[in-house]
Write an enzyme that holds these catalytic residues in place. Structure first.
Site, PDB file in Angstrom:
ATOM      1  N   ARG A 171     -16.902  -8.135 -10.456  1.00 18.78           N
ATOM      2  CA  ARG A 171     -18.009  -8.480  -9.569  1.00 18.78           C
ATOM      3  C   ARG A 171     -18.640  -9.738  -9.800  1.00 18.78           C
ATOM      4  O   ARG A 171     -18.054 -10.607  -9.766  1.00 18.78           O
ATOM      5  CB  ARG A 171     -19.291  -7.325  -9.868  1.00 18.78           C
ATOM      6  CG  ARG A 171     -20.127  -7.067  -8.669  1.00 18.78           C
ATOM      7  CD  ARG A 171     -21.037  -5.905  -8.768  1.00 18.78           C
ATOM      8  NE  ARG A 171     -21.561  -5.878  -9.913  1.00 18.78           N
ATOM      9  CZ  ARG A 171     -22.911  -5.008 -10.199  1.00 18.78           C
ATOM     10  NH1 ARG A 171     -23.124  -4.223  -9.205  1.00 18.78           N
ATOM     11  NH2 ARG A 171     -23.670  -5.064 -11.065  1.00 18.78           N
ATOM     12  N   MET A 225     -11.043  -8.412 -11.567  1.00 21.24           N
ATOM     13  CA  MET A 225     -12.392  -7.921 -11.069  1.00 21.24           C
ATOM     14  C   MET A 225     -13.497  -8.525 -12.043  1.00 21.24           C
ATOM     15  O   MET A 225     -13.077  -9.030 -13.018  1.00 21.24           O
ATOM     16  CB  MET A 225     -12.232  -6.275 -10.731  1.00 21.24           C
ATOM     17  CG  MET A 225     -11.520  -5.907  -9.646  1.00 21.24           C
ATOM     18  SD  MET A 225     -11.585  -3.956  -9.683  1.00 21.24           S
ATOM     19  CE  MET A 225     -10.777  -3.924  -7.994  1.00 21.24           C
ATOM     20  N   SER A 245     -26.125   2.027  -9.269  1.00 23.52           N
ATOM     21  CA  SER A 245     -26.195   3.686  -9.390  1.00 23.52           C
ATOM     22  C   SER A 245     -27.532   4.096  -9.971  1.00 23.52           C
ATOM     23  O   SER A 245     -28.095   5.105  -9.536  1.00 23.52           O
ATOM     24  CB  SER A 245     -24.968   4.382  -9.672  1.00 23.52           C
ATOM     25  OG  SER A 245     -23.860   4.066  -9.167  1.00 23.52           O
ATOM     26  N   ASP A 260     -25.523  -0.334 -12.981  1.00 21.15           N
ATOM     27  CA  ASP A 260     -26.955  -0.505 -12.802  1.00 21.15           C
ATOM     28  C   ASP A 260     -27.381  -0.048 -11.169  1.00 21.15           C
ATOM     29  O   ASP A 260     -28.460   0.224 -11.127  1.00 21.15           O
ATOM     30  CB  ASP A 260     -27.357  -1.894 -13.190  1.00 21.15           C
ATOM     31  CG  ASP A 260     -26.122  -3.187 -12.433  1.00 21.15           C
ATOM     32  OD1 ASP A 260     -25.345  -2.406 -11.759  1.00 21.15           O
ATOM     33  OD2 ASP A 260     -26.391  -4.175 -12.435  1.00 21.15           O
ATOM     34  N   ASP A 299     -17.084  -3.919 -15.201  1.00 19.55           N
ATOM     35  CA  ASP A 299     -17.661  -5.424 -15.306  1.00 19.55           C
ATOM     36  C   ASP A 299     -18.579  -5.729 -16.463  1.00 19.55           C
ATOM     37  O   ASP A 299     -18.527  -6.655 -16.701  1.00 19.55           O
ATOM     38  CB  ASP A 299     -18.645  -5.544 -14.056  1.00 19.55           C
ATOM     39  CG  ASP A 299     -18.016  -5.193 -12.542  1.00 19.55           C
ATOM     40  OD1 ASP A 299     -16.770  -5.279 -12.550  1.00 19.55           O
ATOM     41  OD2 ASP A 299     -18.629  -4.563 -11.868  1.00 19.55           O
ATOM     42  N   HIS A 313      -7.242  -2.753  -8.124  1.00 22.53           N
ATOM     43  CA  HIS A 313      -7.681  -1.366  -8.540  1.00 22.53           C
ATOM     44  C   HIS A 313      -6.755  -0.957  -9.838  1.00 22.53           C
ATOM     45  O   HIS A 313      -6.984   0.207 -10.180  1.00 22.53           O
ATOM     46  CB  HIS A 313      -7.765  -0.414  -7.561  1.00 22.53           C
ATOM     47  CG  HIS A 313      -9.048  -0.626  -6.610  1.00 22.53           C
ATOM     48  ND1 HIS A 313      -8.881  -1.730  -5.594  1.00 22.53           N
ATOM     49  CD2 HIS A 313     -10.171   0.070  -6.547  1.00 22.53           C
ATOM     50  CE1 HIS A 313     -10.154  -1.649  -5.255  1.00 22.53           C
ATOM     51  NE2 HIS A 313     -10.996  -0.817  -5.609  1.00 22.53           N
TER      52      HIS A 313
END
Length: 359
Positions: free
Chosen positions: A185, A183, A118, A116, A141, A283
Site C-alpha cells: 500500500r 505490495m 477496517s 487501520d 503492509d 497476491h
C-alpha cells in the site's frame, strides 16, 4: 464469571495467519472460559443479513487451522457499510443492519481482525450501536502505528525474500536486471525488509525519493566490478520521478496501485543498456501457509483479545511491543500511520550494505 457469547470476524484484505488467530480465540474462549464463539461470515456483510450469517466455532472445528492460509470465515475489503453499494447503483447506510445483526445473534462482544481502515469502520459502528469491540491488527503492509508486528507481514516478507533468492540465479544466468514489484500500500516495509534479507542491489520505497540516473549508476558500478546482473525491489506505491502515482483501473472502474515495475524497466533499459525483466508478486504475498512468526503472533493476539473481553476492557486493540502483547485504545492504535522511518535502523542497514535506497 458468567458465560458469554462472542463473535469474531475478519475484515479487509486476507493474509496468512488469520486462521491461527481464529483458532486461538476459540481455544481460549471455549477451552478456558467455556464461552460460545460465533464466526461471522464475510466480515460485516455477514451481520447485514437477516438472519446473520454466522457459524458456531468449536474446538474440533479449529484444530487444524494453525497452518491454513487465508480465513475460514471469508472477508471483504469492498463496500463501506456507511455507503454500501446497492444493486440499483445507489449507496445506502447499512450500519444499523450490522448493529441489528450483532444483537440478533445475542453477542456480548465481538473481536474484529483487520487493518487501520477496517478498525476505524468497526469502531464507528461500535460507538453508534453500543457494541463491545476488541481489535486484532492484521495487514501485510505492517503499517498499523503502535504494533511492531501485524498478522500477515512476516509471511509476505518471507515470500518476497524467496522470490528475490530465486531471481538471483536467472538474473545471473542471462546478465539481466530483475525488478520485483511487491505490495505494501503506501508503506515500504515489505520492500525494505525483503530487500535487505534477499540481497537486493536497489530498494525503492514510497518514503524515499530516487532518480533513474542514480539507479543506473548503481547498475553500471556493479557491471564495472564484474557483476553482470542486478536485483531491484520496488514497493507498489513508489511514484514516478515526476511524483505521479502509477495505477491500474479495471473494467469496474476500481483503481489500485500497479505498474511501477514496468515504468522502471523501460527507463533502466534506456539509460543502462541492461536487459530488464519485471516480476509482479501480487497476491502470492497474501496466500499460503503462515510463517512460524505469524502463527505465534496470531496465537498470542487471539488469546490476549479474549482476555480483554474477560476483563471487559473494550474499545482496545492488542499489540506487540517490546517482545510482549499489550493493549492500547483503538483510537490511539489507528491515529498514527506507520511508514518506514527514513532515519531508522532498516534504512541505515541498507545503506551500510551498499544498497541504493534513494536520495
Amino acid at each position: 464469571m458468567g458465560q458469554k457469547r462472542i463473535g469474531i470476524l475478519t475484515s479487509g484484505g486476507d493474509c496468512a495467519g488469520l486462521n491461527a488467530a481464529i483458532r486461538a480465540v476459540v481455544c481460549r474462549a471455549v477451552g478456558t472460559y467455556d464461552w460460545e464463539v460465533l464466526g461471522i461470515r464475510q466480515a460485516t456483510q455477514g451481520l447485514m443479513h437477516s438472519p446473520p450469517q454466522a457459524i458456531r466455532l468449536e474446538l474440533e472445528n479449529v484444530d487444524s487451522l494453525r497452518v491454513a492460509g487465508g480465513t475460514m470465515l471469508g472477508t471483504t475489503n469492498q463496500g463501506d457499510p456507511f455507503a454500501f453499494p446497492m444493486p440499483d447503483g445507489t449507496r445506502c447506510d447499512r450500519s444499523e443492519d450490522i448493529i441489528a445483526g450483532y444483537y440478533q445473534l445475542g453477542l456480548d462482544a465481538i473481536i474484529g481482525i483487520g487493518g487501520d481502515g477496517s478498525m476505524a469502520i468497526l469502531r464507528r459502528i461500535a460507538e453508534q450501536g453500543n457494541l463491545n469491540l476488541v481489535a486484532i491488527p492484521k495487514t501485510i503492509d505492517n503499517d498499523v502505528g503502535v504494533t511492531e508486528h501485524s498478522i500477515g507481514f512476516d509471511t509476505a516478507v518471507n515470500t518476497a525474500t524467496e522470490a528475490l533468492d530465486r531471481l538471483h540465479f536467472t538474473a545471473a544466468s542471462h546478465s539481466r536486471v530483475m525488478i520485483l514489484e511487491v505490495m505494501g500500500r503506501d508503506a515500504g516495509h515489505i520492500a525494505i525488509t525483503a530487500g535487505i534479507a534477499g540481497g537486493a542491489d536497489v530498494i525503492l520505497i514510497p518514503e524515499i525519493s530516487y532518480t533513474i540516473a542514480n539507479i543506473c549508476h548503481k547498475i553500471k558500478e556493479r557491471q564495472e566490478q564484474g557483476k553482470n546482473y542486478s536485483l531491484v525491489i520496488v514497493s507498489e506505491a513508489v511514484r514516478t520521478e515526476a511524483g505521479d502515482p502509477v495505477v491500474i483501473t479495471n473494467r469496474l472502474g476500481q483503481c489500485r496501485y500497479g505498474g511501477i515495475g514496468d515504468y522502471l524497466a523501460d527507463r533502466i533499459c534506456d539509460c543502462s543498456g541492461a536487459e530488464t525483466r519485471v516480476t509482479v508478486l501480487g497476491h502470492v504475498q497474501r496466500g499460503g501457509t503462515p510463517s512460524p512468526l505469524d502463527r505465534l503472533v496470531a496465537s498470542a493476539f487471539g488469546v490476549a483479545a479474549v482476555d480483554l473481553i474477560a476483563e471487559e476492557k473494550y474499545d482496545h486493540m492488542v499489540t506487540w511491543q517490546n517482545r510482549q502483547v499489550v493493549s492500547v485504545p483503538i483510537p490511539e492504535a489507528i491515529a498514527q500511520y506507520q511508514a518506514v522511518d527514513p532515519s531508522g535502523t532498516l534504512v541505515k542497514t541498507a545503506r551500510g550494505l551498499g544498497i541504493y535506497l534513494g536520495d
